[in-house]
Design a protein around this motif. Structure first.
Motif, PDB file in Angstrom:
ATOM      1  N   ASN A 325       0.819  -1.218   0.000  1.00 42.80           N
ATOM      2  CA  ASN A 325       0.000   0.000   0.000  1.00 42.80           C
ATOM      3  C   ASN A 325       0.854   1.270   0.000  1.00 42.80           C
ATOM      4  N   ALA A 326       1.847   1.306  -0.872  1.00 45.13           N
ATOM      5  CA  ALA A 326       2.765   2.437  -0.922  1.00 45.13           C
ATOM      6  C   ALA A 326       2.342   3.418  -2.010  1.00 45.13           C
ATOM      7  N   MET A 327       2.910   4.625  -1.934  1.00 39.33           N
ATOM      8  CA  MET A 327       2.702   5.649  -2.949  1.00 39.33           C
ATOM      9  C   MET A 327       3.878   6.597  -2.928  1.00 39.33           C
ATOM     10  N   PHE A 328       4.044   7.345  -4.031  1.00 41.52           N
ATOM     11  CA  PHE A 328       5.000   8.451  -3.988  1.00 41.52           C
ATOM     12  C   PHE A 328       4.507   9.548  -4.919  1.00 41.52           C
ATOM     13  N   LYS A 329       4.886  10.779  -4.554  1.00 41.31           N
ATOM     14  CA  LYS A 329       4.453  11.956  -5.307  1.00 41.31           C
ATOM     15  C   LYS A 329       5.410  13.098  -5.048  1.00 41.31           C
ATOM     16  N   TYR A 330       5.701  13.839  -6.115  1.00 39.78           N
ATOM     17  CA  TYR A 330       6.449  15.078  -5.988  1.00 39.78           C
ATOM     18  C   TYR A 330       5.433  16.216  -5.800  1.00 39.78           C
ATOM     19  N   PRO A 331       5.600  17.037  -4.783  1.00 43.11           N
ATOM     20  CA  PRO A 331       4.626  18.124  -4.540  1.00 43.11           C
ATOM     21  C   PRO A 331       4.458  19.055  -5.737  1.00 43.11           C
ATOM     22  N   ALA A 332       5.513  19.246  -6.518  1.00 41.13           N
ATOM     23  CA  ALA A 332       5.440  20.190  -7.637  1.00 41.13           C
ATOM     24  C   ALA A 332       4.799  19.587  -8.883  1.00 41.13           C
ATOM     25  N   LEU A 333       4.492  18.272  -8.862  1.00 42.13           N
ATOM     26  CA  LEU A 333       3.929  17.613 -10.031  1.00 42.13           C
ATOM     27  C   LEU A 333       2.529  17.091  -9.727  1.00 42.13           C
ATOM     28  N   PRO A 334       1.657  17.028 -10.735  1.00 48.27           N
ATOM     29  CA  PRO A 334       0.249  16.705 -10.481  1.00 48.27           C
ATOM     30  C   PRO A 334      -0.035  15.224 -10.254  1.00 48.27           C
ATOM     31  N   GLU A 335       0.779  14.324 -10.798  1.00 42.47           N
ATOM     32  CA  GLU A 335       0.453  12.912 -10.731  1.00 42.47           C
ATOM     33  C   GLU A 335       1.133  12.233  -9.539  1.00 42.47           C
ATOM     34  N   ALA A 336       0.511  11.125  -9.065  1.00 42.40           N
ATOM     35  CA  ALA A 336       1.078  10.287  -8.013  1.00 42.40           C
ATOM     36  C   ALA A 336       0.987   8.837  -8.455  1.00 42.40           C
ATOM     37  N   LEU A 337       1.955   8.029  -8.018  1.00 46.43           N
ATOM     38  CA  LEU A 337       1.887   6.592  -8.251  1.00 46.43           C
ATOM     39  C   LEU A 337       1.296   5.977  -6.990  1.00 46.43           C
ATOM     40  N   ASN A 338       0.126   5.386  -7.108  1.00 40.40           N
ATOM     41  CA  ASN A 338      -0.627   4.932  -5.938  1.00 40.40           C
ATOM     42  C   ASN A 338      -0.707   3.414  -5.886  1.00 40.40           C
ATOM     43  N   GLN A 369      -6.076   6.487 -12.951  1.00 34.57           N
ATOM     44  CA  GLN A 369      -7.086   5.459 -12.781  1.00 34.57           C
ATOM     45  C   GLN A 369      -6.719   4.164 -13.511  1.00 34.57           C
ATOM     46  N   GLU A 370      -5.476   4.077 -14.010  1.00 33.75           N
ATOM     47  CA  GLU A 370      -5.091   2.911 -14.800  1.00 33.75           C
ATOM     48  C   GLU A 370      -4.207   1.978 -13.986  1.00 33.75           C
ATOM     49  N   PRO A 371      -4.667   0.771 -13.683  1.00 35.03           N
ATOM     50  CA  PRO A 371      -3.829  -0.194 -12.951  1.00 35.03           C
ATOM     51  C   PRO A 371      -2.903  -0.947 -13.905  1.00 35.03           C
ATOM     52  N   PHE A 372      -1.786  -1.426 -13.359  1.00 33.96           N
ATOM     53  CA  PHE A 372      -0.851  -2.249 -14.115  1.00 33.96           C
ATOM     54  C   PHE A 372      -0.385  -3.366 -13.191  1.00 33.96           C
ATOM     55  N   LEU A 387       8.701 -21.221 -16.589  1.00 31.65           N
ATOM     56  CA  LEU A 387       8.167 -19.872 -16.427  1.00 31.65           C
ATOM     57  C   LEU A 387       6.678 -19.884 -16.125  1.00 31.65           C
ATOM     58  N   ASP A 388       6.299 -18.889 -15.353  1.00 39.33           N
ATOM     59  CA  ASP A 388       4.881 -18.551 -15.203  1.00 39.33           C
ATOM     60  C   ASP A 388       4.845 -17.035 -15.062  1.00 39.33           C
ATOM     61  N   MET A 389       4.501 -16.350 -16.147  1.00 40.89           N
ATOM     62  CA  MET A 389       4.590 -14.900 -16.135  1.00 40.89           C
ATOM     63  C   MET A 389       3.365 -14.288 -16.794  1.00 40.89           C
ATOM     64  N   GLY A 390       3.123 -13.040 -16.448  1.00 41.39           N
ATOM     65  CA  GLY A 390       2.006 -12.351 -17.050  1.00 41.39           C
ATOM     66  C   GLY A 390       2.103 -10.847 -16.873  1.00 41.39           C
ATOM     67  N   LEU A 391       1.546 -10.120 -17.827  1.00 43.69           N
ATOM     68  CA  LEU A 391       1.457  -8.659 -17.784  1.00 43.69           C
ATOM     69  C   LEU A 391       0.029  -8.276 -18.161  1.00 43.69           C
ATOM     70  N   LYS A 392      -0.517  -7.301 -17.437  1.00 45.33           N
ATOM     71  CA  LYS A 392      -1.862  -6.837 -17.787  1.00 45.33           C
ATOM     72  C   LYS A 392      -2.010  -5.394 -17.340  1.00 45.33           C
ATOM     73  N   GLY A 393      -2.418  -4.547 -18.271  1.00 47.40           N
ATOM     74  CA  GLY A 393      -2.674  -3.159 -17.930  1.00 47.40           C
ATOM     75  C   GLY A 393      -2.320  -2.242 -19.081  1.00 47.40           C
ATOM     76  N   SER A 394      -2.535  -0.962 -18.862  1.00 42.32           N
ATOM     77  CA  SER A 394      -2.194   0.048 -19.869  1.00 42.32           C
ATOM     78  C   SER A 394      -1.516   1.215 -19.166  1.00 42.32           C
ATOM     79  N   LEU A 395      -0.744   1.931 -19.928  1.00 40.20           N
ATOM     80  CA  LEU A 395       0.030   3.029 -19.362  1.00 40.20           C
ATOM     81  C   LEU A 395       0.052   4.188 -20.337  1.00 40.20           C
TER      82      LEU A 395
END
Length: 950
Positions: A325-338, A369-372, A387-395
């Motif tokens: 449940n981590a996040m980071f954000k730069y105060p001067a920038l509008p986006e956050a990684l949640n 609003q886009e999960p990855f 192997l057992d691998m997978g990717l799902k999402g958009s960026l």
């Protein structure tokens, strides 16, 4: 009392005098020992200031030594390479050991501003391997006792050090800049605590093209419990800082024999999400202090067991990283990684590397609003990864610019969409066992745009689609632009996952390539704008391009409308190209260049990275001579006369040569043969022809029209030799260049020209060579008719810029000759001695020609001998490589059983020994056969010279 004071004063004066004089007394001895030790033990150029700084006062009762401006430069392959440059080396010496002279005991060492550049070449040779082989057959103890120095350290220090390690063989690079390190402890004791402090301003590490650390900061306070008799070193109360990440280390490392025993535990009681993020250069190097984070984080790591590379034994290890449940954000920038969640474990329970399990159970992030999401499980990584691998999402990539402060001028936009899974063994992906595989999904890029300060031109990927299937990965679409260049690809890739997860696996593909413009200058120049046509003298320095060894791509070049390289413009490029095994094969490649057409078939080989090679067959059709001469080094060497030709040429030739690192041919290795044919070309300004024209007073020879002129040639021994006579006409003058002629790569000339000159052109040659010849004939009573012709020999030597021309009258018309024989008998009798002299000169020429022919035979014999040796070495190396590979496979097949492993290792050693013996026998046989060839050639030369001397 006075006597006591006097004696005491005298002692003080003598003592002070000794303190002042001692450095001068011992300076020569110490300097002599230092240079003696260097010369005896080092194969390198070592320079330092002879002005040693010695002092008893600074470190009384010891002697301080300081050497300034030290430099160590390699030899042979490293002759231009500086291994070490250091401002100051300072040491504290035991004064009594200096006085005795047997051993000099060093108590303290300081290295100030050392710059160390350690390099391993692709061949495996290291620039620090400068120690001379020891000739001492005594035991280790005896050898140590005979050394001129003995270590009795109490402390050591490196100040402002820069260390670069460049392993080109293993593709590993490390740079430690601004290193300050000091350690203190009593090395004269068996057990003591070594206290160390380390600071690194910039730490960079990359391996096989991947950057693991980039300009990271590092600090460490490490106290080591040193047990020298048992070679056991314990770590307690230690602190490490990598950027903002602070960790500790507990446990021990022991080296009682060749194996290394260890029990190490990583401590990270206070690891935060922000500290983890500091390991990402783009985040740490830009406004890191302002970064806001939250979330729960833990990091643990352990390593316990024995490491011994000789028997492939490794310790068990475990690493766990958990982020919740981590996040980071730069105060001067509008986006956050949640909602950042990471659950990663890398575990090995028994030290067998193939039992390592990498399990990224969860990776989840949300940008806007886009999960990855991603997951990855890898078992059996060394043999057949499961192997057992997978990717799902958009960026949405334009959100990255709003999330992280990037360098000024950076622009990023577009969209990535991933929805794929892969489950199964790597061997199944490259085989036919599709039933047990689960591979499906897509990876799509849409309207991707990227600009950066270090990128010469913007990169646009308008569309890319990868379709994952059990048998292969389809590439139905790849449309990209880099500056003015555009590229379109489609096709398929095989063994994608094998290449991704095993370093020795080969990625295969069949691709179709097309483009309207490829501007190669944009990749080689800091200037991306190619709108302006570069001036002819503004050339781009070429560099040898290394072909990847683990790529096997077949390209069908459907069509490239235009390729710009340096000042060249290639048009309508078509053909096929095969990239494989560090080589590039070209088949049926056709292109327009130099106002004509070129067809290429051949190979570019970079298996030997230091000595790339090429072998090509070239066909030229109506190519402009001047343009090809100006831009092709091979034409300048093979046909320097082309500089003075204007017109078109047709040619077919083969060429083989090694290439330098600037892609220029290595002339000593160049061989070639073929022909050139001029349909219509004008030769003018050619100094040898101008000199011949002036000598004969035939100005027409200064500008020659060559129509349908054929020149066949071969290149050997550094000479471009004619294979057939070359005939052409200048007005009514016939010219033949005999096939014995040649031009050297240094533009040296050796030709015989025969001129057929009509008597009608001799008029007006007053005072010229032809007039003199004519007068000599007419003095004998011969009157040449208008229809008669003179046959003249011209010997052309010297160089193109400074030719040496000699001419002679060989023959006159048949009727004129008969009359000369009748009327000039008296003249001939009077010049009998002159004829004898000429005969002797001719005999001398025969002998010289015989020697030259013999020398050519010997040169050819040496060449064949070298080829025999090279082939023997190649076969021997192949035997050794196969034996090494088999030995390695035997050990692998033995599994985890140590008894079987040891038996397999010994069996492998027997095989390797037999292979090396066979290789040695092959080399010896080739050496013998080569010597016999050379001996026969030398005997033949002696026979030829003896025959010519009769």
């Amino acid at each position: 009392m006075k006597k006591i004071v006097l004696i005491f004063s005298l002692v003080v004066v003598l003592f002070l005098g000794f303190l002042l004089a001692a450095p001068f007394l011992f300076k020569g001895k110490i300097l002599s020992i230092i240079k003696e030790q260097i010369n005896e033990n080092v194969n390198a150029k070592v320079n330092f200031s002879d002005d040693l700084d010695l002092s008893l006062i600074r470190s009384f009762p010891n002697l301080s030594l300081q050497i300034n401006d030290i430099e160590v430069v390699g030899v042979d392959s490293f002759a231009q390479d500086t291994l070490l440059r250091m401002k100051t080396f300072a040491a504290t010496l035991d004064i009594m050991s200096v006085i005795s002279g047997d051993q000099i005991r060093i108590k303290r060492v300081l290295l100030e501003s050392p710059d160390i550049h350690a390099v391993i070449l692709p061949s495996g040779r290291a620039n620090w391997d400068i120690a001379k082989p020891s000739t001492d057959t005594s035991t280790t103890e005896e050898s140590d006792s005979s050394s001129g120095f003995q270590i009795a350290l109490k402390s050591y220090e490196l100040s402002n050090a820069n260390i670069v390690y460049d392993d080109q063989e293993a593709e590993m690079y490390a740079a430690v800049l601004g290193l300050n390190h000091k350690g203190s402890g009593d090395f004269t004791q068996d057990n003591f605590i070594l206290e160390t402090l380390t600071q690194i301003k910039s730490l960079t590490y990359r391996s096989e093209g991947l950057n693991y650390l980039t300009e990271a900061e590092f600090d460490a306070k490490v106290d080591i419990d040193m047990n020298l008799p048992q070679m056991r070193f314990g770590f307690k109360d230690n602190n490490f800082r990598l950027n903002a990440l602070e960790i500790g280390l507990d446990g021990f490392v022991a080296m009682p024999n060749d194996a290394i025993e260890m029990d190490l535990n990583l401590k990270s009681n206070k690891v935060s999400f922000k500290e983890l993020l500091s390991l990402i250069p783009a985040i740490y190097q830009k406004d890191f202090a302002d970064l806001e984070t939250k979330g729960e984080t833990s990091l643990t790591a352990q390593a316990k067991g024995v490491y011994n590379s000789a028997i492939e034994a490794y310790p068990a290890f475990n690493l766990k990283l958990l982020v919740q449940n981590a996040m980071f954000k730069y105060p001067a920038l509008p986006e956050a990684l949640n909602n950042v969640n990471i659950d990663l474990e890398v575990a090995n329970a028994d030290g067998i590397l193939d039992h390592t399990v990498t399990n990224l159970k969860k990776l989840h992030v949300e940008l806007g609003q886009e999960p990855f999401d991603a997951h990855l499980l890898v078992r059996n990584p060394m043999t057949d990864p499961n192997l057992d691998m997978g990717l799902k999402g958009s960026l949405q990539l334009d959100r990255i610019v709003k999330l992280v402060p990037l360098e000024e001028g950076t622009k990023l936009s577009g969209k990535l969409i991933a929805d794929m899974v892969a489950k199964g063994r790597v061997s199944q992906f490259s085989g036919d066992d599709y039933e047990n595989m689960n591979v499906s999904g897509n990876l799509i890029a849409e309207q991707l745009h990227y600009e950066a300060k270090d990128l010469p031109t913007p990169f646009d990927l308008s569309a890319m689609e990868l379709n994952f299937q059990p048998k292969e990965v389809k590439l139905p679409k790849f449309e990209a632009k880099l500056g003015h260049s555009d590229i379109s690809l489609n096709g398929s890739l095989q063994n994608f996952f094998g290449y991704l997860f095993k370093p020795d696996e080969v990625l295969k593909g069949q691709l179709e390539l097309s483009s309207s413009l490829l501007d190669a200058n944009a990749f080689m120049s800091d200037e991306g704008d190619q709108n302006e046509t570069p001036a002819p003298e503004d050339t781009v320095a070429m560099q040898a391009v290394e072909i990847p060894a683990n790529i096997d791509f077949n390209f069908r070049i459907k069509g490239i409308d235009k390729v710009l390289y340096d000042n060249l413009e290639l048009k309508n490029v078509q053909g096929t190209a095969h990239v494989h095994d560090a080589m590039l094969d070209l088949t049926g490649v056709r292109l327009g260049i130099f106002d004509g057409q070129v067809e290429l078939n051949g190979k570019y080989d970079t298996r030997d990275k230091q000595n790339p090679a090429t072998a090509v067959k070239v066909k030229l059709s109506e190519v402009d001579i001047q343009q090809s001469f100006n831009y092709m080094n091979s034409v300048q060497k093979l046909a320097p006369i082309a500089k003075y030709l204007n017109g078109k040429v047709n040619a077919e030739f083969g060429l083989e040569t090694l290439l330098g690192q600037d892609m220029s041919p290595v002339l000593s290795s160049l061989t070639s043969d073929g022909f050139f044919k001029t349909s219509k070309a004008v030769l003018s300004g050619f100094t040898p022809m101008n000199t011949l024209a002036d000598r004969l007073k035939l100005n027409d020879l200064k500008e020659v029209l060559l129509t349908n002129t054929n020149v066949s040639y071969e290149v050997a021994d550094g000479k471009v030799k004619l294979k057939n006579p070359v005939d052409f006409k200048v007005g009514n003058i016939g010219v033949r260049v005999l096939e014995e002629g040649y031009t050297t790569f240094e533009q040296g000339l050796n030709y015989v020209m025969k001129l057929d000159v009509p008597a009608s052109v001799i008029g007006g040659n007053t005072g010229g060579v032809l007039d003199n010849m004519l007068k000599e004939v007419n003095r004998s009573g011969t009157d040449l008719k208008a229809g008669e012709r003179l046959n003249i020999n011209a010997l052309v030597g010297g160089t193109i810029q400074k030719p040496e021309i000699s001419t002679s009258l060989k023959d006159i018309g048949k009727d004129a000759l008969n009359q000369v024989k009748d009327q000039a008998k008296q003249v001939i009798d009077n010049k009998k001695q002159e004829a004898i002299d000429k005969a002797n000169a001719a005999k001398a020429k025969l002998i010289a020609d015989a020697e030259a022919k013999g020398d050519a035979l010997i040169t050819e014999a040496h060449k064949k001998a070298d080829q025999l040796k090279a082939e023997a070495k190649k076969q021997g190396d192949a035997l050794i490589a196969e034996a090494d590979k088999r030995a390695e496979q035997l050990v692998k097949d033995a599994g985890a059983n140590p008894v079987k492993k040891e038996a397999a290792r010994r069996l492998g050693e027997v095989g390797k020994k037999e292979a090396r013996e066979k290789a040695a026998a092959l080399n010896a046989a080739a050496e013998k056969q080569g010597n016999e060839l050379i001996g026969k050639a030398e005997s033949e030369k002696a026979r030829l010279v003896a025959e010519a001397s009769k």
